[in-house]
Design an enzyme around this catalytic site. Structure first.
Site, PDB file in Angstrom:
ATOM      1  N   PRO A 145     -15.878  -2.206   6.904  1.00 31.91           N
ATOM      2  CA  PRO A 145     -16.957  -1.265   6.614  1.00 31.91           C
ATOM      3  C   PRO A 145     -17.781  -1.631   5.384  1.00 31.91           C
ATOM      4  O   PRO A 145     -17.250  -2.087   4.374  1.00 31.91           O
ATOM      5  CB  PRO A 145     -16.249   0.069   6.413  1.00 31.91           C
ATOM      6  CG  PRO A 145     -14.820  -0.241   6.205  1.00 31.91           C
ATOM      7  CD  PRO A 145     -14.560  -1.547   6.866  1.00 31.91           C
ATOM      8  N   ASN A 146     -19.063  -1.420   5.547  1.00 30.86           N
ATOM      9  CA  ASN A 146     -20.085  -1.545   4.514  1.00 30.86           C
ATOM     10  C   ASN A 146     -20.406  -2.985   4.113  1.00 30.86           C
ATOM     11  O   ASN A 146     -21.320  -3.202   3.320  1.00 30.86           O
ATOM     12  CB  ASN A 146     -19.732  -0.718   3.272  1.00 30.86           C
ATOM     13  CG  ASN A 146     -19.619   0.750   3.602  1.00 30.86           C
ATOM     14  OD1 ASN A 146     -20.485   1.304   4.265  1.00 30.86           O
ATOM     15  ND2 ASN A 146     -18.535   1.376   3.188  1.00 30.86           N
ATOM     16  N   ARG A 181     -26.090  -3.550  -1.327  1.00 32.85           N
ATOM     17  CA  ARG A 181     -25.091  -2.614  -1.831  1.00 32.85           C
ATOM     18  C   ARG A 181     -24.542  -3.074  -3.180  1.00 32.85           C
ATOM     19  O   ARG A 181     -24.027  -4.174  -3.302  1.00 32.85           O
ATOM     20  CB  ARG A 181     -23.938  -2.558  -0.821  1.00 32.85           C
ATOM     21  CG  ARG A 181     -22.740  -1.817  -1.300  1.00 32.85           C
ATOM     22  CD  ARG A 181     -21.574  -2.023  -0.359  1.00 32.85           C
ATOM     23  NE  ARG A 181     -20.444  -1.248  -0.833  1.00 32.85           N
ATOM     24  CZ  ARG A 181     -19.196  -1.504  -0.521  1.00 32.85           C
ATOM     25  NH1 ARG A 181     -18.906  -2.513   0.270  1.00 32.85           N
ATOM     26  NH2 ARG A 181     -18.236  -0.752  -0.988  1.00 32.85           N
ATOM     27  N   TYR A 191     -21.167  -6.853  -5.819  1.00 33.36           N
ATOM     28  CA  TYR A 191     -21.127  -7.694  -4.627  1.00 33.36           C
ATOM     29  C   TYR A 191     -22.175  -8.799  -4.580  1.00 33.36           C
ATOM     30  O   TYR A 191     -22.192  -9.595  -3.642  1.00 33.36           O
ATOM     31  CB  TYR A 191     -21.248  -6.816  -3.372  1.00 33.36           C
ATOM     32  CG  TYR A 191     -20.122  -5.826  -3.260  1.00 33.36           C
ATOM     33  CD1 TYR A 191     -18.855  -6.235  -2.869  1.00 33.36           C
ATOM     34  CD2 TYR A 191     -20.307  -4.489  -3.572  1.00 33.36           C
ATOM     35  CE1 TYR A 191     -17.807  -5.340  -2.781  1.00 33.36           C
ATOM     36  CE2 TYR A 191     -19.264  -3.579  -3.481  1.00 33.36           C
ATOM     37  CZ  TYR A 191     -18.022  -4.014  -3.089  1.00 33.36           C
ATOM     38  OH  TYR A 191     -16.981  -3.133  -3.005  1.00 33.36           O
ATOM     39  N   ASN A 197     -11.654  -9.480   5.722  1.00 30.72           N
ATOM     40  CA  ASN A 197     -11.989  -8.568   4.643  1.00 30.72           C
ATOM     41  C   ASN A 197     -12.099  -7.194   5.292  1.00 30.72           C
ATOM     42  O   ASN A 197     -13.151  -6.824   5.807  1.00 30.72           O
ATOM     43  CB  ASN A 197     -13.300  -8.965   3.958  1.00 30.72           C
ATOM     44  CG  ASN A 197     -13.602  -8.094   2.759  1.00 30.72           C
ATOM     45  OD1 ASN A 197     -13.036  -7.016   2.603  1.00 30.72           O
ATOM     46  ND2 ASN A 197     -14.503  -8.554   1.907  1.00 30.72           N
ATOM     47  N   ALA A 233     -12.455  -1.222   2.686  1.00 25.69           N
ATOM     48  CA  ALA A 233     -11.692  -0.021   2.348  1.00 25.69           C
ATOM     49  C   ALA A 233     -10.499   0.201   3.274  1.00 25.69           C
ATOM     50  O   ALA A 233      -9.495   0.795   2.867  1.00 25.69           O
ATOM     51  CB  ALA A 233     -12.608   1.197   2.364  1.00 25.69           C
ATOM     52  N   HIS A 236      -6.773  -0.607   2.291  1.00 18.77           N
ATOM     53  CA  HIS A 236      -5.971   0.301   1.484  1.00 18.77           C
ATOM     54  C   HIS A 236      -5.558   1.561   2.231  1.00 18.77           C
ATOM     55  O   HIS A 236      -4.806   2.367   1.693  1.00 18.77           O
ATOM     56  CB  HIS A 236      -6.765   0.702   0.231  1.00 18.77           C
ATOM     57  CG  HIS A 236      -7.551  -0.431  -0.342  1.00 18.77           C
ATOM     58  ND1 HIS A 236      -6.957  -1.529  -0.925  1.00 18.77           N
ATOM     59  CD2 HIS A 236      -8.891  -0.658  -0.385  1.00 18.77           C
ATOM     60  CE1 HIS A 236      -7.914  -2.372  -1.319  1.00 18.77           C
ATOM     61  NE2 HIS A 236      -9.085  -1.873  -0.984  1.00 18.77           N
ATOM     62  N   ASP A 251      -0.491  -3.318  10.910  1.00 18.30           N
ATOM     63  CA  ASP A 251       0.401  -3.540  12.049  1.00 18.30           C
ATOM     64  C   ASP A 251      -0.162  -4.588  13.001  1.00 18.30           C
ATOM     65  O   ASP A 251       0.586  -5.398  13.561  1.00 18.30           O
ATOM     66  CB  ASP A 251       0.627  -2.235  12.818  1.00 18.30           C
ATOM     67  CG  ASP A 251       1.548  -1.263  12.101  1.00 18.30           C
ATOM     68  OD1 ASP A 251       2.186  -1.655  11.102  1.00 18.30           O
ATOM     69  OD2 ASP A 251       1.624  -0.101  12.558  1.00 18.30           O
ATOM     70  N   GLU A 287      -6.290 -12.653   3.774  1.00 18.87           N
ATOM     71  CA  GLU A 287      -6.982 -11.444   3.307  1.00 18.87           C
ATOM     72  C   GLU A 287      -7.923 -11.840   2.179  1.00 18.87           C
ATOM     73  O   GLU A 287      -7.528 -12.542   1.249  1.00 18.87           O
ATOM     74  CB  GLU A 287      -5.967 -10.423   2.807  1.00 18.87           C
ATOM     75  CG  GLU A 287      -6.584  -9.163   2.259  1.00 18.87           C
ATOM     76  CD  GLU A 287      -5.560  -8.183   1.693  1.00 18.87           C
ATOM     77  OE1 GLU A 287      -5.969  -7.375   0.842  1.00 18.87           O
ATOM     78  OE2 GLU A 287      -4.378  -8.231   2.076  1.00 18.87           O
ATOM     79  N   HIS A 318     -11.176 -10.487  -0.515  1.00 20.62           N
ATOM     80  CA  HIS A 318     -11.996  -9.431  -1.120  1.00 20.62           C
ATOM     81  C   HIS A 318     -12.976 -10.076  -2.082  1.00 20.62           C
ATOM     82  O   HIS A 318     -12.617 -10.985  -2.831  1.00 20.62           O
ATOM     83  CB  HIS A 318     -11.135  -8.399  -1.845  1.00 20.62           C
ATOM     84  CG  HIS A 318     -10.233  -7.670  -0.920  1.00 20.62           C
ATOM     85  ND1 HIS A 318     -10.669  -6.664  -0.088  1.00 20.62           N
ATOM     86  CD2 HIS A 318      -8.924  -7.852  -0.647  1.00 20.62           C
ATOM     87  CE1 HIS A 318      -9.653  -6.239   0.640  1.00 20.62           C
ATOM     88  NE2 HIS A 318      -8.591  -6.948   0.326  1.00 20.62           N
ATOM     89  N   ILE A 319     -14.197  -9.605  -2.048  1.00 21.39           N
ATOM     90  CA  ILE A 319     -15.249 -10.133  -2.905  1.00 21.39           C
ATOM     91  C   ILE A 319     -14.998  -9.745  -4.362  1.00 21.39           C
ATOM     92  O   ILE A 319     -15.089 -10.567  -5.264  1.00 21.39           O
ATOM     93  CB  ILE A 319     -16.623  -9.621  -2.417  1.00 21.39           C
ATOM     94  CG1 ILE A 319     -16.902 -10.159  -1.010  1.00 21.39           C
ATOM     95  CG2 ILE A 319     -17.733  -9.994  -3.399  1.00 21.39           C
ATOM     96  CD1 ILE A 319     -18.064  -9.491  -0.301  1.00 21.39           C
ATOM     97  N   SER A 320     -14.663  -8.476  -4.565  1.00 21.28           N
ATOM     98  CA  SER A 320     -14.388  -7.995  -5.926  1.00 21.28           C
ATOM     99  C   SER A 320     -12.901  -8.148  -6.231  1.00 21.28           C
ATOM    100  O   SER A 320     -12.079  -8.339  -5.331  1.00 21.28           O
ATOM    101  CB  SER A 320     -14.793  -6.524  -6.052  1.00 21.28           C
ATOM    102  OG  SER A 320     -13.942  -5.711  -5.261  1.00 21.28           O
ATOM    103  N   ARG A 375     -10.145  -2.426 -10.146  1.00 25.04           N
ATOM    104  CA  ARG A 375     -10.885  -1.257  -9.680  1.00 25.04           C
ATOM    105  C   ARG A 375      -9.946  -0.055  -9.600  1.00 25.04           C
ATOM    106  O   ARG A 375      -8.874  -0.066 -10.196  1.00 25.04           O
ATOM    107  CB  ARG A 375     -11.542  -1.593  -8.334  1.00 25.04           C
ATOM    108  CG  ARG A 375     -12.574  -2.732  -8.511  1.00 25.04           C
ATOM    109  CD  ARG A 375     -13.302  -3.070  -7.276  1.00 25.04           C
ATOM    110  NE  ARG A 375     -14.146  -1.951  -6.847  1.00 25.04           N
ATOM    111  CZ  ARG A 375     -14.738  -1.908  -5.663  1.00 25.04           C
ATOM    112  NH1 ARG A 375     -14.591  -2.904  -4.800  1.00 25.04           N
ATOM    113  NH2 ARG A 375     -15.492  -0.888  -5.325  1.00 25.04           N
ATOM    114  N   ARG A 407      -7.033   0.989  -4.718  1.00 26.71           N
ATOM    115  CA  ARG A 407      -7.389  -0.327  -4.197  1.00 26.71           C
ATOM    116  C   ARG A 407      -6.336  -1.391  -4.516  1.00 26.71           C
ATOM    117  O   ARG A 407      -6.463  -2.529  -4.097  1.00 26.71           O
ATOM    118  CB  ARG A 407      -8.749  -0.772  -4.739  1.00 26.71           C
ATOM    119  CG  ARG A 407      -9.890   0.104  -4.250  1.00 26.71           C
ATOM    120  CD  ARG A 407     -11.229  -0.473  -4.658  1.00 26.71           C
ATOM    121  NE  ARG A 407     -12.296   0.486  -4.519  1.00 26.71           N
ATOM    122  CZ  ARG A 407     -12.965   0.729  -3.398  1.00 26.71           C
ATOM    123  NH1 ARG A 407     -12.679   0.067  -2.303  1.00 26.71           N
ATOM    124  NH2 ARG A 407     -13.934   1.630  -3.373  1.00 26.71           N
TER     125      ARG A 407
END
Length: 139
Positions: free
Chosen positions: A10-11, A18, A23, A72, A75, A78, A85, A96, A98-100, A105, A109
């Site tokens: 998402p997003n 954004r 990001y 990625n 959200a 988390h 699963d 896995e 993540h950009i940030s 954070r 997270r």
């Protein structure tokens, strides 16, 4: 030829618009075009959805025939036991991404339902996190 897929949650379709201070200002499409040119000897596909079930369906669809998945889940990382699963259930290795830096954070997270089932985790290097994940599949 190696076959990889980047699956974004998402997003992430809003990258470039954004929260550029977190990001960056580059859209994912622009980044992906450059990566495909740089790694022209491998097949790199992309899928993005804001819907948890669609991400699960895509993981199941590609999880037995690709050489690697770069995930990625944003959200959902988390919150989604279902995505965790699914990563556990498929055969294709998952990195896995993540950009940030998720550990810099909010506390929620710091938990990942994907991490226990992933080949590895790359966080906090901006869009370069994806490239590091690609390189992990080339070694």
């Amino acid at each position: 030829m190696k076959k990889l897929i980047i699956i974004n949650g998402p997003n992430l379709n809003l990258l470039g618009k954004r929260e550029p201070e977190i990001y960056g200002s580059l859209s994912f499409t622009e980044f992906l075009e450059a990566i495909k040119v740089k790694y022209d000897d491998i097949s790199i596909e992309h899928f993005q959805s804001n819907v948890e079930g669609e991400l699960i369906n895509k993981l199941q669809e590609v999880g037995f025939e690709y050489d690697g998945i770069i995930l990625n889940a944003a959200a959902y990382t988390h919150t989604s036991v279902g995505i965790g699963d699914t990563v556990a259930a498929i055969q294709t290795p998952v990195v896995e991404v993540h950009i940030s830096n998720t550990f810099d954070r909010e506390d929620f997270r710091h938990q990942s339902y994907v991490a226990p089932h992933a080949k590895g985790i790359i966080v906090g290097f901006g869009l370069q996190s994806y490239e590091l994940a690609i390189q992990s599949f080339l070694k």
